[in-house]
Design a protein around this motif. Structure first.
Motif, PDB file in Angstrom:
ATOM      1  N   ARG A 247      38.418 123.289  74.220  1.00 36.12           N
ATOM      2  CA  ARG A 247      37.258 122.457  74.560  1.00 36.12           C
ATOM      3  C   ARG A 247      36.913 121.510  73.416  1.00 36.12           C
ATOM      4  O   ARG A 247      36.682 120.319  73.636  1.00 36.12           O
ATOM      5  N   TYR A 248      36.886 122.042  72.202  1.00 30.45           N
ATOM      6  CA  TYR A 248      36.522 121.213  71.056  1.00 30.45           C
ATOM      7  C   TYR A 248      37.646 120.259  70.668  1.00 30.45           C
ATOM      8  O   TYR A 248      37.384 119.150  70.197  1.00 30.45           O
ATOM      9  N   ALA A 249      38.876 120.692  70.871  1.00 36.46           N
ATOM     10  CA  ALA A 249      40.002 119.793  70.601  1.00 36.46           C
ATOM     11  C   ALA A 249      39.956 118.588  71.543  1.00 36.46           C
ATOM     12  O   ALA A 249      40.214 117.442  71.134  1.00 36.46           O
ATOM     13  N   GLU A 250      39.588 118.832  72.793  1.00 39.63           N
ATOM     14  CA  GLU A 250      39.495 117.743  73.766  1.00 39.63           C
ATOM     15  C   GLU A 250      38.365 116.781  73.414  1.00 39.63           C
ATOM     16  O   GLU A 250      38.512 115.560  73.506  1.00 39.63           O
ATOM     17  N   ILE A 251      37.227 117.312  73.003  1.00 41.15           N
ATOM     18  CA  ILE A 251      36.099 116.464  72.607  1.00 41.15           C
ATOM     19  C   ILE A 251      36.482 115.611  71.401  1.00 41.15           C
ATOM     20  O   ILE A 251      36.191 114.412  71.341  1.00 41.15           O
ATOM     21  N   GLN A 252      37.143 116.222  70.427  1.00 40.45           N
ATOM     22  CA  GLN A 252      37.527 115.491  69.218  1.00 40.45           C
ATOM     23  C   GLN A 252      38.550 114.411  69.523  1.00 40.45           C
ATOM     24  O   GLN A 252      38.522 113.330  68.920  1.00 40.45           O
ATOM     25  N   ASP A 253      39.435 114.673  70.481  1.00 42.22           N
ATOM     26  CA  ASP A 253      40.460 113.689  70.840  1.00 42.22           C
ATOM     27  C   ASP A 253      39.847 112.437  71.462  1.00 42.22           C
ATOM     28  O   ASP A 253      40.473 111.373  71.470  1.00 42.22           O
ATOM     29  N   ARG A 254      38.636 112.550  71.999  1.00 43.02           N
ATOM     30  CA  ARG A 254      37.977 111.405  72.635  1.00 43.02           C
ATOM     31  C   ARG A 254      37.195 110.549  71.645  1.00 43.02           C
ATOM     32  O   ARG A 254      36.565 109.562  72.034  1.00 43.02           O
ATOM     33  N   ALA A 255      37.234 110.907  70.379  1.00 38.96           N
ATOM     34  CA  ALA A 255      36.495 110.157  69.362  1.00 38.96           C
ATOM     35  C   ALA A 255      37.055 108.747  69.222  1.00 38.96           C
ATOM     36  O   ALA A 255      38.270 108.553  69.165  1.00 38.96           O
ATOM     37  N   THR A 256      36.173 107.755  69.174  1.00 35.87           N
ATOM     38  CA  THR A 256      36.600 106.369  68.989  1.00 35.87           C
ATOM     39  C   THR A 256      36.439 105.920  67.543  1.00 35.87           C
ATOM     40  O   THR A 256      37.028 104.930  67.132  1.00 35.87           O
ATOM     41  N   GLY A 257      35.637 106.641  66.784  1.00 35.00           N
ATOM     42  CA  GLY A 257      35.469 106.327  65.369  1.00 35.00           C
ATOM     43  C   GLY A 257      35.848 107.539  64.536  1.00 35.00           C
ATOM     44  O   GLY A 257      36.924 108.112  64.699  1.00 35.00           O
ATOM     45  N   SER A 258      34.954 107.936  63.650  1.00 37.63           N
ATOM     46  CA  SER A 258      35.197 109.110  62.820  1.00 37.63           C
ATOM     47  C   SER A 258      35.158 110.369  63.685  1.00 37.63           C
ATOM     48  O   SER A 258      34.149 110.653  64.334  1.00 37.63           O
ATOM     49  N   PRO A 259      36.234 111.163  63.709  1.00 33.70           N
ATOM     50  CA  PRO A 259      36.230 112.402  64.490  1.00 33.70           C
ATOM     51  C   PRO A 259      35.135 113.368  64.046  1.00 33.70           C
ATOM     52  O   PRO A 259      34.503 114.017  64.878  1.00 33.70           O
ATOM     53  N   ALA A 260      34.893 113.435  62.733  1.00 27.00           N
ATOM     54  CA  ALA A 260      33.869 114.344  62.224  1.00 27.00           C
ATOM     55  C   ALA A 260      32.487 113.927  62.703  1.00 27.00           C
ATOM     56  O   ALA A 260      31.682 114.759  63.145  1.00 27.00           O
ATOM     57  N   ALA A 261      32.174 112.629  62.612  1.00 30.24           N
ATOM     58  CA  ALA A 261      30.871 112.139  63.073  1.00 30.24           C
ATOM     59  C   ALA A 261      30.725 112.317  64.578  1.00 30.24           C
ATOM     60  O   ALA A 261      29.642 112.650  65.084  1.00 30.24           O
ATOM     61  N   HIS A 262      31.818 112.091  65.306  1.00 28.96           N
ATOM     62  CA  HIS A 262      31.799 112.262  66.756  1.00 28.96           C
ATOM     63  C   HIS A 262      31.483 113.712  67.121  1.00 28.96           C
ATOM     64  O   HIS A 262      30.652 113.970  68.009  1.00 28.96           O
ATOM     65  N   MET A 263      32.104 114.662  66.450  1.00 23.75           N
ATOM     66  CA  MET A 263      31.851 116.074  66.717  1.00 23.75           C
ATOM     67  C   MET A 263      30.426 116.459  66.337  1.00 23.75           C
ATOM     68  O   MET A 263      29.790 117.269  67.028  1.00 23.75           O
ATOM     69  N   TYR A 264      29.923 115.880  65.258  1.00 23.21           N
ATOM     70  CA  TYR A 264      28.552 116.189  64.833  1.00 23.21           C
ATOM     71  C   TYR A 264      27.546 115.769  65.906  1.00 23.21           C
ATOM     72  O   TYR A 264      26.624 116.527  66.237  1.00 23.21           O
TER      73      TYR A 264
END
Length: 271
Positions: free
Chosen positions: A97-114
């Motif tokens: 689930r979290y890998a899929e969310i991170q893969d959808r990041a358009t900018g910084s993956p860390a900021a996107h997950m936060y």
């Protein structure tokens, strides 16, 4: 009901949940594994309950017996859940689930997950925990009059929920430990009556904690907290995401869905 004290408490716990989830995010980014947030989820409620009780006792607000009871029930549920998830994740990789969310990041993956995971969970944790917080500031008897009825109902609902959640997790763990069951569907024990005994149990726990505050109108104000928790488990990010993953990885899952209740336990249908 000490509304001033409760308002201060709500502000403090909002900050506590934000700090807790932000620190969790920092650790997750460092180790490259965001699934640790699931361990913090259950223990986070225990932290909120403990902080709320300490603040209420410092202000001499509410009934101490109700506060200690709610803290004990919250801790028993939250610690069991955190330990179970921590044990289950040993040796496992990142949660899909979290890998899929991170893969959808358009900018910084860390900021996107936060933004998508940690701030969302901090807000959800704080909102769902409002009945626990308000319980610490309610005056009045706990074991007499109308409060006795809702107290008993609350403890019974909580106990039912913990039973379904703990036994369901234990049964699934035993099922997965048998190599002969690889790729198969667990339709034994509680899983025969509901496809999600753990999620059903989770919902019962939070309705039980809410009922412990329902003897006074101040508790009824926060009825949306268990409603949101139940909806999330049954229709939001709980059961639907689990079933999507199971449908593509478990033999006979469609037949299991056809005969087994999706949430509320009931005898399986004849197919």
């Amino acid at each position: 009901m000490d509304w001033t004290g409760f308002g201060l408490n709500a502000a403090v716990t909002l900050g506590v949940t934000w700090v807790l989830l932000t620190l969790t995010w920092a650790v997750a980014v460092r180790i490259g594994r965001h699934s640790i947030v699931d361990v913090v989820w259950g223990s986070g409620f225990v932290v909120v309950a403990a902080v709320s009780l300490l603040l209420a006792r410092a202000q001499d607000a509410g009934t101490a017996g109700r506060g200690w009871l709610v803290l004990a029930l919250t801790a028993a549920w939250g610690i069991r859940l955190a330990v179970h998830i921590a044990r289950r994740s040993i040796g496992a990789g990142e949660d899909p689930r979290y890998a899929e969310i991170q893969d959808r990041a358009t900018g910084s993956p860390a900021a996107h997950m936060y933004r998508r995971v940690y701030l969302t969970q901090a807000a959800a944790l704080w909102f769902v925990s409002l009945p626990v917080q308000v319980a610490m500031y309610q005056d009045g008897a706990l074991w007499s009059g109308a409060s006795l009825v809702v107290t008993i109902l609350g403890v019974l609902a909580w106990g039912t929920g913990l039973f379904f959640e703990a036994v369901g997790d234990w049964q699934l763990e035993r099922f997965k430990a048998d190599p002969a069951n690889r790729g198969k569907v667990n339709d034994r024990g509680l899983w025969r009556y509901t496809r999600h005994p753990n999620y059903f149990g989770d919902a019962c726990v939070w309705w039980g904690l809410f009922l412990l505050t329902a003897g006074h109108w101040s508790g009824l104000v926060f009825v949306l907290s268990p409603v949101v928790m139940t909806w999330t488990l049954a229709r939001g990010t709980g059961a639907p995401l689990t079933e999507k993953r199971m449908a593509s990885s478990r033999q006979g899952y469609a037949e299991y869905v056809a005969r087994t209740s999706g949430f509320l336990p009931r005898p399986p249908k004849k197919t």
